[in-house]
Write an enzyme that holds these catalytic residues in place. Structure first.
Site, short mmCIF file in Angstrom:
data_model
loop_
_atom_site.label_atom_id
_atom_site.label_comp_id
_atom_site.label_asym_id
_atom_site.label_seq_id
_atom_site.Cartn_x
_atom_site.Cartn_y
_atom_site.Cartn_z
N SER A 28 41.35 -6.68 3.43
CA SER A 28 40.62 -7.17 4.60
C SER A 28 39.22 -6.60 4.81
CB SER A 28 41.43 -6.94 5.86
OG SER A 28 42.42 -7.92 5.97
N SER A 63 41.02 -9.90 7.09
CA SER A 63 41.04 -10.03 8.52
C SER A 63 39.78 -9.51 9.21
CB SER A 63 42.24 -9.27 9.09
OG SER A 63 42.11 -7.89 8.82
N LYS A 99 35.39 -3.12 14.58
CA LYS A 99 36.48 -4.10 14.50
C LYS A 99 37.40 -3.89 15.71
CE LYS A 99 40.08 -5.84 11.33
NZ LYS A 99 40.71 -5.72 9.99
N1 GLN Z 1 45.28 -10.95 3.91
C1 GLN Z 1 46.24 -9.90 3.87
C2 GLN Z 1 47.28 -10.12 4.93
O1 GLN Z 1 47.24 -11.10 5.58
C3 GLN Z 1 45.55 -8.58 4.04
C4 GLN Z 1 45.18 -8.31 5.44
C5 GLN Z 1 44.56 -6.96 5.65
O2 GLN Z 1 44.09 -6.32 4.69
N2 GLN Z 1 44.57 -6.51 6.88
O3 GLN Z 1 48.16 -9.32 5.11
#
Ligand code: GLN
Length: 484
Positions: free
Chosen positions: A175, A151, A76
């Site tokens: 995410s 994400s 990532k």
């Molecule tokens: N969707 C959540 C956010 O926007 C979690 C994102 C994540 O786990 N990095 O914060």
């Protein structure tokens, strides 16, 4: 070959059926062919990858290989990797070349794995659809009009489309698990503190945790063996003895007590996801498990609590991006304050700005007690619910997401709808518990559905076997999208 498990790939490398150079080239060719459509990778650097593959072949020939030596793993783009462009999905870092390796990256390097490339992600990991990336959205390999989740959407799409052998993600509120569910792959968020955050670009430090994303629980175990471990450079890294996360694979599930939180099966859950989860539970009963009804009464507050705490931490973490030392600097400005302002105004996207503003607001004098302090207190109550629940069960199961993958653009104008994608995952981060998602069927539109498994602290090895036993009697995890 590109459909093989990590163990099969290792066996092929050891028996010289294929070299690491050939295997790496095979995946690079697949990326060249399919990435223009999927946009799963932000950066590939064949020269760097193939140099690692060459070294891995030498190591294998010398008989010094370990489990992942020579295997191409995608990273990532939140992990700093020396010599690699590391963007975190943002214009702010669009041309940043990392001068050092994140702990996770150096662990993979030591194992002799190949860094195959940097995967696309929501900007600074803020999002649930990969649409906030400065580098454009990722397409879901099962249907390119749908989001892959976020994400870690680039990673999920790359694993689902077999554009890597396996990959890494990070999970602050869901995410790893949410994109794994929407792309039909397996993903694990470890207990907070098991994987070092050193060199992983910070979003909300008390929640951020890196973990593996792969085709099967068995593969996840091999990856976690490499990723986990104490690192003094992260003050929240836990000094624990090294574990073999594959040690429980193969044990019987007879007597396993599965807790089903009633709050996870209430309004908002789509029928098809509910049915798939019920079918999975029925499968577990056949494997000898029993079911216990439990309640997580405060979990309904997890989204509001998260959207106070995560932005608060983000507003502090992201203040380092000021255009002075590294990252984007506005080409034209007046004085120093103007340079900060313009660099941030131009370098950050809308969602990141929204969070910085919420975060500075809830931390400001006069609002701190009303929002931040309250949220911290409720966070404790949410964690306490799990402590109580684990008195009655060994693992908790439920849906990973309320629905299957939604359409690109569908929730772009409605941040609150987008935030609700993580309704079942966020409480796990607030409590610091390990959680995973594994494929458990398909919806009417043929989009994947994920089953979430939540374990007690440090129960990863056990959870991986709980997932593995299910994958021994079902084949959802080995399905691949059409045209792959
Ligand atoms: N969707 C959540 C956010 O926007 C979690 C994102 C994540 O786990 N990095 O914060």
């Amino acid at each position: 070959m590109f459909n093989s498990s990590l163990q099969q790939l290792a066996a092929a490398l050891h028996s010289k059926k294929i070299s690491s150079i050939e295997l790496t080239q095979l995946f690079l060719d697949r990326i060249a062919a399919l990435n223009p459509k999927l946009n799963a990778y932000i950066t590939v650097n064949p020269e760097l990858s193939l140099a690692q593959a060459r070294a891995a072949d030498v190591r294998i020939a010398a008989g010094k290989a370990v489990a992942l030596t020579g295997i191409p793993i995608a990273q990532k783009d939140i992990f700093c990797a020396q010599g690699w462009r590391t963007t975190c999905g943002s214009k702010m870092l669009h041309n940043f070349i990392a001068p050092y390796d994140a702990h996770v990256i150096s662990q993979f390097n030591q194992a002799g794995a190949i860094n195959l490339g940097k995967t696309n992600m929501d900007e600074f990991a803020m999002g649930s659809s990969n649409e906030t990336s400065y580098f454009g959205p990722v397409k879901n390999p099962w249907d390119d009009s749908k989001v892959p989740g976020g994400s870690s959407g680039g990673t999920a799409a790359a694993v689902a489309a077999r554009l890597c052998a396996a990959a890494t993600g990070t999970d602050t509120g869901g995410s790893i698990r949410q994109p794994a569910a929407l792309c039909g792959i397996s993903g694990l968020k470890p207990t907070y503190g098991v994987v070092s955050r050193y060199g992983m670009i910070a979003f909300a430090s008390s929640l951020d945790q890196a973990g593996p994303m792969a085709r099967s629980a068995e593969d996840l175990a091999l990856l976690l063996n490499v990723m986990a471990g104490y690192d003094e450079r992260d003050s929240t890294s836990l000094p624990r003895a090294t574990e073999d996360y594959a040690r429980d694979l193969g044990k019987s599930l007879a007597g396993l007590r599965i807790g089903l939180p009633k709050e996870f099966f209430a309004q908002g859950l789509s029928n098809e996801v509910a049915q798939a989860v019920e079918a999975a539970i029925a499968e577990y009963k056949k494997l000898g498990a029993t079911v216990v009804d439990i309640s997580l009464p405060n979990s309904r507050l997890s989204i509001p609590v998260y959207y106070v705490l995560a932005p608060a931490e983000a507003s502090s973490n992201l203040s380092r991006f000021d255009g002075v030392r590294y990252g984007y600097r506005a080409p034209e400005y007046g004085n120093l304050a103007d340079m900060y302002e313009k660099s941030r105004a131009q370098g950050f996207g809308a969602e990141v700005k929204r969070r910085i503003m919420i975060g500075t607001y809830v931390l400001s004098h006069g609002y701190y007690d009303a929002y931040y302090l309250q949220a911290q207190k409720i966070r404790q109550l949410i964690a306490q619910d799990f402590v109580e629940a684990f008195q009655h069960c060994d693992v908790i199961m439920g849906p990973t997401t309320p629905t299957t993958a939604f359409n690109l653009g569908e929730k772009g104008d409605d941040p609150v709808q987008m935030y609700l994608s993580d309704i079942y995952t966020i409480a796990v981060n607030l409590a610091g518990l390990p959680g995973m998602s594994i494929p458990a069927g398909f919806g009417s539109n043929n989009m994947p559905i994920g089953l979430q498994i939540i374990g007690n602290y440090f129960d990863e090895a056990h959870m991986l076997n709980v997932a593995h036993q299910y994958q021994q009697v079902t084949d959802w995890h080995s399905q691949v999208p059409q045209g792959i």
